[in-house]
Every structure is written in C-alpha cells, then in structure tokens.
Enzyme design. Structure first.
Site, mmCIF file in Angstrom:
data_model
loop_
_atom_site.group_PDB
_atom_site.id
_atom_site.type_symbol
_atom_site.label_atom_id
_atom_site.label_comp_id
_atom_site.label_asym_id
_atom_site.label_seq_id
_atom_site.Cartn_x
_atom_site.Cartn_y
_atom_site.Cartn_z
ATOM 1 N N CYS A 189 -10.616 -1.462 -3.064
ATOM 2 C CA CYS A 189 -9.927 -0.420 -3.682
ATOM 3 C C CYS A 189 -10.972 0.299 -4.712
ATOM 4 O O CYS A 189 -10.988 1.369 -5.326
ATOM 5 C CB CYS A 189 -8.825 -0.158 -3.973
ATOM 6 S SG CYS A 189 -8.395 -1.395 -5.346
ATOM 7 N N GLN A 245 0.877 -1.206 0.110
ATOM 8 C CA GLN A 245 -0.015 0.110 -0.049
ATOM 9 C C GLN A 245 0.837 1.154 -0.061
ATOM 10 O O GLN A 245 1.870 1.512 0.600
ATOM 11 C CB GLN A 245 -0.855 -0.035 1.249
ATOM 12 C CG GLN A 245 -2.180 -1.073 1.059
ATOM 13 C CD GLN A 245 -3.136 -0.649 0.174
ATOM 14 O OE1 GLN A 245 -3.223 0.327 -0.648
ATOM 15 N NE2 GLN A 245 -4.084 -1.690 0.283
ATOM 16 N N GLU A 263 -1.992 -16.715 -2.125
ATOM 17 C CA GLU A 263 -1.092 -15.638 -3.200
ATOM 18 C C GLU A 263 -0.873 -16.248 -4.507
ATOM 19 O O GLU A 263 -0.117 -17.005 -4.716
ATOM 20 C CB GLU A 263 0.115 -15.010 -2.679
ATOM 21 C CG GLU A 263 0.758 -13.982 -3.293
ATOM 22 C CD GLU A 263 -0.058 -12.656 -4.196
ATOM 23 O OE1 GLU A 263 -0.075 -12.495 -5.236
ATOM 24 O OE2 GLU A 263 -0.837 -12.331 -3.270
#
Length: 454
Positions: free
Chosen positions: A409, A287, A337
């Site tokens: 987001c 981030q 991931e």
C-alpha cells in the site's frame, strides 16, 4: 518570497500527499485541493528555501480534469484529497506514483518497469465503497456532540452527517449515534487536557451480508447506562448485530486500545469474501474496499495458476483473507501473523470453512520465517506501510522461494524492498499490477510478482 504573499500559479502535477504542485521562481509550491491544469491565485502559508505550501485564493482557470466534489465539505475535511479530481485522472496519477517510485527509489530501468507494469485496476464504484469508518468526537461551543474527520493538517473536527466514500448504509446511523451520545451525557474526550470519556466511535459493515458492528472507544469501561443504550441500538437498528466497547486510556493518537468488550449482541459480524465466510471484529484489519480485495485475489490466482501441488507461505497473513481462499488451491499453506488475536481469528475462520491444510504461526515474519523447516514454492508478502523488516528480506533471499508475491500500500517501501530482493540478480520482476483500493484519495495498492532469476 514570504508568508502571506499572493502569487499566480499553474498546477502541473499531483504529489503523493494528494496536494497539487506548481513551480514559482524555481520553488515547488504545494497547494491542497488543486488539480493539474488549474491556473490559480495562491497565498503562501509556509516558505522554505526549496519549497513552499500555499492555499487557494481563487481558481482563475479551472483544469479540464477538475470536477464538482460529491462531498459538501470536501474543501475542509481531511478524509479525502482528490474529490475535485476526475476519476480517470486519479487513476493516471496513481499509476504514475508507482512507476516513479520504482524508477527513483528502486533504481529500476524505465524499459524494465514499462514492460512489467500493467494498467491500474479501476474501482467499479469510486464512491460508497468503504466498509469501515471511525469518527473522532468533539463538542462545539454550544455543547453539541460532533463527529467527523479532522481538517487537513489540524485537529479541527469537521462535523459530518454523511460521507460519500463510505457504504451508504452507514450514513443514517451517524446523526443517530451522535444524538444518543448527547442524550446519555457521556463526556467527550479532550485530547489537550486528557479528560473525558468518549473518544471515537467506529462502524463496520459486511458488504455482502449487511451486518453492522458499532464500537465505542472510550478512556474507561464505565459509561453510564451503556447496557441499556446498547440494547436500544440493537432494537432500533436490526442491521446492528453487536455493540462493543474498546478501552483506550492512553494519551496517544492511536485510535483503538488493547482491550475490547462486547456489550450487547455479538462481538463480530459475518462477512462473505471470495465465497468463504469470515468473522470480523471491530478492530480487525480487513481491506476497506471488499470488492477490490476480491479483485486483487482474482489477479493473484490468475498470475500464479495454481496446480494444487504447491506449498505457500502467507507472511503478514492477518485473519486469513488471502490465506484461506489460496489454501483451497494448494497442497499446504503456512500462515505467519504477529498479532495473536488476528492469528486466532484466522484459525477460527479456517475451521468455520472446513479448511484443514493451513499451519498457523504467531510471531513476526523476521523471527518465524528462518525457523520454518520447509521449502515453499510461493511466498506471499503483505506488509504494513513501512514495508518488510530487513531481516525478513534477508531470510527471503536465503530461502529462495521460486516465486514471490508482494502486496503493497506504499509505492516507496515497495520500491525499496524490491530493490533489495532484486540485488545481485537474485529475483526479477515479472509483473506489477497497481489497484485502486482508495478512490478519492492519493493512496494506491500494488501487487508485484517476482521469480528467481535463472
């Protein structure tokens, strides 16, 4: 109405794109760099039957929410959309973005959303917050190397020597790196002809450590005298701990290529996050607002009230920025991931911090999740802007974890996925917490807390 026509217009709203919006003869008119409350003369630049785009000719009566931009090229640079909008009004608009997406796209009742949504978490510092900046390169007519951001809606590069939204410790390096690229004679990439070497350079800083990585992005590995220049950078700027070269030979708008080499120093910087140590590479996703990411973690921990007995799955786990601190508070954590490099970094970061209760899985959420023979108490979702894959949503509905945490987001894909998760009453929304991760832009982050409907 036709292109080139000038009209008087009152701006009444802000679009998700960041443009101001007004109405003229039943058409929505989108005008960049305007603020709700502005009364302007606008020049139509693009006209369709139901909407049009325009540019400002003159601000006749400025809005009370209009402020003087902190950037001298704010009206040209496409990096920020809301430099002229007061910060309080930015927050109000972002809160409204989330609410409207949940109502219009998610189809949730207004009363339900109003009861669940919390006031947006403001940024302590609306400027000088970005821990990473990546600049495309160009050459001006006089042959001087330029670096900056593209003008909105174009590939015209606006040259910068400083940027008020990035960590101000990066600003002194901008002019110096351009100067050194010029001095070395490295040919700048021409995207139209697909010729040249140097495409971008990227700066990343550890907000809590001050360590900086410099990454050059070029079409080839061979840059004349790069080894010598890299050593000079380390000597001249002690805060730079590593100089990297990323190769991107493709005819693409993607910034980073697949391969990166360390030219001098380390291929990572060290950063502190939530009291833990992390290694970040130049192309690692992290981030851009470190302190707000820490505030987000605190909000998640507060809502979950972890007891140390839980099994938690962190889907879209990245390098473990959330997995690791949460793993310290649960019985077992599972990391999913899709990018092998990020998954390896997460495992390394866990090892460096002595955290041993995480199982790491490399693969997409939609392929890994159905194979896990475990019943989680909590699933944490933090997908990219496009949201969750439909198969991932289907797996979540089958697993029926008692609690879900969805970090987003993009309010539109958040609303779409929450609608799917809450279909037929499977889950219910308990709380939604918007967070401002991107001051001076129209982007907004949100956390949705869901529980199984009893």
């Amino acid at each position: 109405m036709q292109q080139g026509q000038k009209i008087d217009l009152e701006i009444t709203d802000l679009a998700d794109s960041g443009d101001g919006v007004g109405r003229y003869e039943n058409l929505a008119i989108f005008v960049p760099d305007t603020v709700p409350g502005d009364r302007i003369t606008a020049k139509l630049t693009f006209v369709k039957p139901t909407f049009a785009h325009a540019s400002i000719e003159k601000v006749n009566d400025p809005s009370p929410h209009r402020v003087r931009p902190n950037c001298i090229v704010a009206d040209k640079c496409g990096g920020c959309q809301w430099q002229a909008v007061s910060y309080d009004y930015q927050l109000q608009s972002k809160q409204n973005q989330v609410v409207q997406a949940l109502r219009r796209i998610g189809g949730f009742e207004p009363d339900r959303i109003d009861a669940a949504i919390q006031p947006i978490l403001a940024a302590a510092a609306p400027l000088h917050y970005r821990n990473k900046a990546t600049f495309p390169l160009a050459v001006d007519p006089d042959g001087k190397v330029r670096a900056g951001y593209y003008q909105k809606g174009s590939h015209k590069l606006i040259n910068l020597n400083q940027c008020p939204v990035q960590d101000d410790r990066l600003n002194p390096l901008l002019a110096e790196i351009k100067r050194d690229i010029q001095k070395r004679g490295w040919q700048i990439y021409d995207e139209q002809n697909h010729t040249g070497l140097m495409r971008h350079f990227s700066l990343r800083i550890g907000r809590h450590t001050g360590e900086i990585l410099l990454t050059l992005i070029a079409t080839e590995w061979e840059l004349p005298h790069l080894d010598k220049q890299a050593e000079l950078w380390l000597k001249e700027y002690p805060e730079i701990v590593g100089v990297l070269l990323n190769r991107n030979p493709d005819r693409t708008n993607t910034i980073f290529g697949k391969d990166t080499r360390c030219i001098a120093g380390k291929d990572y910087l060290e950063e502190k996050f939530a009291g833990l140590g992390f290694r970040l590479r130049g192309d690692t996703f992290f981030q851009v607002y470190t302190e707000q990411a820490e505030a987000m973690l605190v909000a998640i921990q507060s809502e979950l009230n972890l007891q140390g007995t839980e099994v938690l799955i962190d889907a879209y786990a990245g390098i473990g920025a959330l997995t690791l601190p949460l793993a310290e508070q649960v019985k077992q954590a599972i990391s999913i991931e899709s990018q092998p490099q990020a998954s390896s970094q997460a495992a390394l970061n866990a090892q460096l911090n002595g955290i041993t209760n995480i199982d790491f899985h490399t693969g997409t959420v939609e392929t890994v999740l159905p194979t896990l023979e475990i019943q989680p108490d909590i699933v944490l979702l933090d997908p990219p802007r496009k949201g969750c894959h439909p198969d991932a949503i289907e797996s979540l509905l089958k697993i029926r974890s008692p609690r879900l945490v969805y970090i987003s987001c993009n309010p539109a894909t958040l609303a779409r996925d929450l609608k799917l998760l809450c279909i037929d009453g499977a889950y219910q929304i308990d709380r939604i917490q918007p967070i401002d991760f991107f001051p001076q832009t129209s982007h907004v982050e949100s956390i949705a807390f869901l529980s199984l409907k009893s």
